[in-house]
Design a protein around this motif. Structure first.
Motif, PDB file in Angstrom:
ATOM      1  N   LEU A  98       0.874  -1.049   0.092  1.00  0.00           N
ATOM      2  CA  LEU A  98      -0.066   0.121  -0.051  1.00  0.00           C
ATOM      3  C   LEU A  98       0.857   1.293  -0.026  1.00  0.00           C
ATOM      4  N   GLU A  99       1.887   1.196   0.740  1.00  0.00           N
ATOM      5  CA  GLU A  99       2.813   2.557   0.836  1.00  0.00           C
ATOM      6  C   GLU A  99       3.549   2.526  -0.489  1.00  0.00           C
ATOM      7  N   MET A 100       4.050   1.695  -1.176  1.00  0.00           N
ATOM      8  CA  MET A 100       4.683   1.660  -2.230  1.00  0.00           C
ATOM      9  C   MET A 100       3.859   2.151  -3.392  1.00  0.00           C
ATOM     10  N   LEU A 101       2.570   1.710  -3.402  1.00  0.00           N
ATOM     11  CA  LEU A 101       1.519   2.179  -4.614  1.00  0.00           C
ATOM     12  C   LEU A 101       1.303   3.709  -4.185  1.00  0.00           C
ATOM     13  N   TYR A 102       1.280   4.050  -2.965  1.00  0.00           N
ATOM     14  CA  TYR A 102       0.946   5.504  -2.603  1.00  0.00           C
ATOM     15  C   TYR A 102       1.914   6.533  -3.217  1.00  0.00           C
ATOM     16  N   LEU A 103       3.232   6.033  -3.679  1.00  0.00           N
ATOM     17  CA  LEU A 103       4.030   6.672  -4.474  1.00  0.00           C
ATOM     18  C   LEU A 103       3.565   7.325  -5.735  1.00  0.00           C
ATOM     19  N   GLU A 140      12.452  -8.271  -2.816  1.00  0.00           N
ATOM     20  CA  GLU A 140      13.697  -8.396  -3.869  1.00  0.00           C
ATOM     21  C   GLU A 140      13.745  -7.322  -4.982  1.00  0.00           C
ATOM     22  N   ASP A 141      12.611  -7.273  -5.620  1.00  0.00           N
ATOM     23  CA  ASP A 141      12.580  -6.184  -6.753  1.00  0.00           C
ATOM     24  C   ASP A 141      11.247  -5.656  -7.004  1.00  0.00           C
ATOM     25  N   PRO A 142      10.980  -4.546  -5.920  1.00  0.00           N
ATOM     26  CA  PRO A 142       9.726  -4.022  -5.758  1.00  0.00           C
ATOM     27  C   PRO A 142       8.940  -3.267  -7.244  1.00  0.00           C
ATOM     28  N   GLU A 153      14.119   4.771  -9.170  1.00  0.00           N
ATOM     29  CA  GLU A 153      14.390   6.009  -8.506  1.00  0.00           C
ATOM     30  C   GLU A 153      13.578   6.296  -7.107  1.00  0.00           C
ATOM     31  N   ASN A 154      12.552   5.531  -7.123  1.00  0.00           N
ATOM     32  CA  ASN A 154      11.547   5.774  -5.834  1.00  0.00           C
ATOM     33  C   ASN A 154      12.153   4.764  -4.642  1.00  0.00           C
ATOM     34  N   PHE A 155      13.227   4.251  -4.782  1.00  0.00           N
ATOM     35  CA  PHE A 155      13.586   3.145  -3.866  1.00  0.00           C
ATOM     36  C   PHE A 155      15.126   3.211  -3.622  1.00  0.00           C
ATOM     37  N   TYR A 156      15.306   2.992  -2.363  1.00  0.00           N
ATOM     38  CA  TYR A 156      16.893   2.689  -2.052  1.00  0.00           C
ATOM     39  C   TYR A 156      17.086   1.737  -1.103  1.00  0.00           C
ATOM     40  N   PHE A 157      18.195   1.089  -1.075  1.00  0.00           N
ATOM     41  CA  PHE A 157      18.138  -0.170  -0.063  1.00  0.00           C
ATOM     42  C   PHE A 157      18.961   0.346   1.110  1.00  0.00           C
ATOM     43  N   ASN A 158      18.218   0.012   2.223  1.00  0.00           N
ATOM     44  CA  ASN A 158      18.754   0.289   3.579  1.00  0.00           C
ATOM     45  C   ASN A 158      19.645  -0.783   4.196  1.00  0.00           C
ATOM     46  N   GLU A 159      20.840  -0.685   4.177  1.00  0.00           N
ATOM     47  CA  GLU A 159      21.808  -1.756   4.745  1.00  0.00           C
ATOM     48  C   GLU A 159      21.636  -2.076   6.085  1.00  0.00           C
ATOM     49  N   THR A 160      21.193  -0.976   6.889  1.00  0.00           N
ATOM     50  CA  THR A 160      20.805  -1.335   8.181  1.00  0.00           C
ATOM     51  C   THR A 160      19.506  -2.313   8.389  1.00  0.00           C
ATOM     52  N   LYS A 161      18.417  -2.109   7.815  1.00  0.00           N
ATOM     53  CA  LYS A 161      17.174  -2.733   7.862  1.00  0.00           C
ATOM     54  C   LYS A 161      17.200  -3.933   7.123  1.00  0.00           C
TER      55      LYS A 161
END
Length: 364
Positions: free
Chosen positions: A120-125, A277-279, A299-307
């Motif tokens: 849902l949050e991704m679609l809200y982009l 893996e590949d949103p 461009e709407n995503f970035y990988f968070n190494e910590t999480k």
């Protein structure tokens, strides 16, 4: 007696389509020091043309005013709505309906612990999607359902015509009454079903239930929580099919109800494992399903190494899902995982046949 011809003055030009009358200086009170030799009184000889010119001028002023007003209205709205609809020409309130709460045109109906909130949050982009703030539980809870559709509509976000309103309640998928209730609201609604590999989903479900129990009852530290292995298998090694997290992963037991009510083309299966893996690949599939212009990209995503998973990015900010999302799963005995995957093998095949899609989940 014939009328006198108008006096022609040197340096004075007669404009076409206008009548010019020269008045003698004696006929007016001239201002001292005024060097003018003549005074001109102009009359229009073509009133239709003059009316056309006047109409165009007034219409131009009218349209300019509305463009300014519309821009101001849009600017005010943009401060309160994250995804405002682009402004259009405002000619009247009827031609320019304001934002309003509308019944959803799409619903994420499940499955629990497969990534419904992340989806849902991704679609809200997407700028043409508006989402309900929380899980409404309208169709699966009688006390809400009997409040009526108007109550349900008021739980929805404000949106403009053309935008798609979406809500999600994972328990819709497993509640028997829900398919018929949703069809009664809107027989053409688009349904999104997000699923994950069944054993992974069951372990995630167990993890959340254990976290919730620990929060609700701190005294549980004196009574250790049973492990996933103890709950999933009986002491003789047989599968505890009554254990709720395992039962929900039997997707075909619930899917057949939905296909009895809705045609298959109205239900999109979203691969929750691939969404992690590949949103973008999954979201682009959803954009096509909903008939939306492609707007979500890498461009709407970035990988968070910590999480250890992808976070969201738009024009103004970066954000990740809450800390409760993406909890670390407990280590589960590999033999138990293998036994459960073999158990789900036949059930998965039945689900594949129902939806006409092989998701390739491991069977050992």
């Amino acid at each position: 007696m014939s009328p006198a011809k108008p006096e022609t003055r040197k340096g004075c030009v007669r404009a076409p389509h206008f009548d010019i009358l020269w008045l003698p200086r004696a006929a007016i009170k001239s201002v001292e020091g005024d060097p003018s030799d003549c005074v001109v009184v102009v009359g229009v000889s073509r009133p239709k043309m003059a009316l056309t010119v006047l109409t165009i001028m007034l219409l131009s002023l009218f349209l300019t005013f509305h463009l300014i007003y519309d821009s101001a209205l849009y600017s005010l709205h943009a401060k309160n709505v994250e995804h405002p609809r682009p402004p259009i020409l405002l000619l009247s309130r009827r031609l320019y309906p304001s934002a309003a709460s509308r019944l959803p045109q799409a619903i994420i109906m499940g499955v629990r612990k497969c990534g419904t909130r992340a989806l849902l949050e991704m679609l809200y982009l997407h700028p043409m999607i508006q989402k309900a703030a929380g899980e409404v539980h309208f169709f699966d809870r009688d006390d809400n359902y009997y409040k009526g559709l108007e109550w349900y509509r008021m739980q929805m976000p404000r949106s403009y015509p053309g935008q798609i309103t979406i809500e999600k309640s994972p328990s819709y998928f497993v509640t028997p009454e829900v398919p018929e209730r949703i069809r009664a609201m809107n027989a053409s609604v688009k349904l999104l079903l997000i699923v994950r590999e069944p054993v992974t989903r069951a372990i995630s479900d167990y993890t959340q239930l254990r976290a919730n129990a620990a929060t609700a009852s701190p005294s549980m530290s004196t009574s250790p929580t049973k492990s996933f292995e103890q709950l999933a298998l009986f002491s003789n090694g047989s599968i505890n099919e009554a254990y709720r997290p395992l039962a929900i992963s039997l997707y075909h037991n619930y899917m057949h109800r939905w296909l009895e009510v809705f045609p298959r083309e109205q239900i999109l299966i979203v691969n929750g494992d691939l969404l992690i893996e590949d949103p973008v690949s999954q979201l682009q599939k959803i954009e096509r399903f909903l008939g939306l212009e492609p707007r979500i990209s890498t461009e709407n995503f970035y990988f968070n190494e910590t999480k250890g998973f992808y976070c969201l990015r738009n024009e103004t900010s970066d954000r990740c899902l809450r800390e409760t999302k993406g909890r670390k799963h407990p280590r589960v005995d590999a033999l138990v995982v293998s036994r459960l995957r073999k158990y789900y093998g036949e059930h998965n095949q039945r689900f594949y046949e129902l939806v006409g899609e092989d998701l390739g989940w491991p069977e050992e």
